[in-house]
Motif scaffolding. Sequence first.
Motif, short mmCIF file in Angstrom:
data_model
loop_
_atom_site.label_atom_id
_atom_site.label_comp_id
_atom_site.label_asym_id
_atom_site.label_seq_id
_atom_site.Cartn_x
_atom_site.Cartn_y
_atom_site.Cartn_z
N ILE A 186 0.32 -1.28 10.06
CA ILE A 186 -0.18 -0.80 8.49
C ILE A 186 -0.39 -2.16 7.61
O ILE A 186 -1.67 -1.81 7.05
CB ILE A 186 0.94 -0.02 8.25
CG1 ILE A 186 1.20 1.46 9.11
CG2 ILE A 186 0.42 1.00 6.49
CD1 ILE A 186 2.45 2.12 8.24
N GLN B 214 5.58 4.37 1.65
CA GLN B 214 6.07 5.31 2.75
C GLN B 214 6.99 5.45 4.29
O GLN B 214 7.47 5.87 4.16
CB GLN B 214 4.97 6.74 2.73
CG GLN B 214 5.68 7.57 3.07
CD GLN B 214 6.10 8.64 1.66
OE1 GLN B 214 5.89 8.52 0.47
NE2 GLN B 214 7.69 8.94 2.06
N GLU B 215 6.53 4.33 4.99
CA GLU B 215 6.69 4.39 6.51
C GLU B 215 7.31 3.56 5.34
O GLU B 215 9.10 3.54 6.72
CB GLU B 215 6.24 2.95 6.90
CG GLU B 215 6.50 2.45 7.92
CD GLU B 215 6.07 3.87 9.35
OE1 GLU B 215 7.27 4.28 10.41
OE2 GLU B 215 5.51 4.43 8.70
N GLU C 2 0.95 3.19 2.15
CA GLU C 2 1.40 3.89 3.28
C GLU C 2 2.42 2.85 3.48
O GLU C 2 3.19 3.36 4.25
CB GLU C 2 0.03 3.68 4.30
CG GLU C 2 0.42 3.93 5.91
CD GLU C 2 -0.68 4.02 7.23
OE1 GLU C 2 -1.01 4.48 7.66
OE2 GLU C 2 -2.06 3.23 6.43
N THR D 242 0.83 -1.39 -0.18
CA THR D 242 0.05 -0.12 -0.41
C THR D 242 0.82 1.32 -0.12
O THR D 242 2.34 1.00 0.26
CB THR D 242 -0.92 -0.17 1.30
OG1 THR D 242 -0.03 0.31 2.05
CG2 THR D 242 -1.62 -1.29 0.90
#
Length: 312
Positions: A308, A24-25, A21, A19
């Motif tokens: 996440i 990006q993490e 998110e 995903t």
Amino acid sequence: MNDDMPESEAVRLFTVPITPELAQEAADALAFFRDLAENALPAADGAPFDESATSVFLRERAQIEALAEPLRGERRKLYSMLIQIATLTKDNAIDHVRALEHDILMDPPPVWSPLTLSRVVMEGVLFSEYLLDPSISLAKRFARVAGVWMTDALHSEKQALALGADQPGASAMKAYVEDCLRKCQASERRNVRDKLIGYSVDGEDAPMDLNITERAARAMPSWLPAPYRLTSGAAHNRPWMLDRARIVAGGAGLAGEAATVMAASMVAIGAVETVVRIFGEFFGLDMSSVLDQMKTAQQGFLYRAIAIAHGQ
């Protein structure tokens, strides 16, 4: 990451889609580790060290200065080149961490490329670790760099032959390396077929090049199981591994999954931790604060990523 969460189990948790998110993490975590390393490690134009500190580097430099000429001058030059090579491969590894940060954020998400990039990070670090290994003698260090340098010269010569063009530079490089190693009193080691298999310096032997699989098992952090196997299938385009992406995509093309991003990130993070530790030990630099920050960040990244990926 710790005794409660073996790394192999952590990777298995991420058999879900990538995903934005999660990507990006992972990219943020890699950037954090890269920044820590770049601020702590010696730059390409020279290594900062405390002349009053006890270090492998200063001890070995003193050993070289105690030699008589002309051997002292020749080995001084070879030692300087060894440091330059180790720094160069470290810098290339860190550059590939930066590339991995961007690759993970691709839209649509990447499939296997993160593992390939993380393998380059690991191999660059292991090259540096092989040459700067604090546990070996100066003589063995010279034997190792002799093998590595001649291996590069032979690769250059083979490339020139493959191109089929007149490339006198390749032959000249090999002759130059042979002359320098002779002056440094690095003796060739040959097998029964008279094939060059390595070098000996002051009674210490080393092969022609490093064994990546062996170095990965020895030098990478213990919390990271089988880092070479994690990356080799993708890097070598082995069908047994690539087919996983087809299955995830339901037979329609290829699709990446969170496990790939996590495996690539952890290999790169483990490699960065390794190179910071090795440079610190070799140059007598206190990396304890940096390594503590890395440990905390590593654990935090894993648990945030689990939340996440699994919607917690």
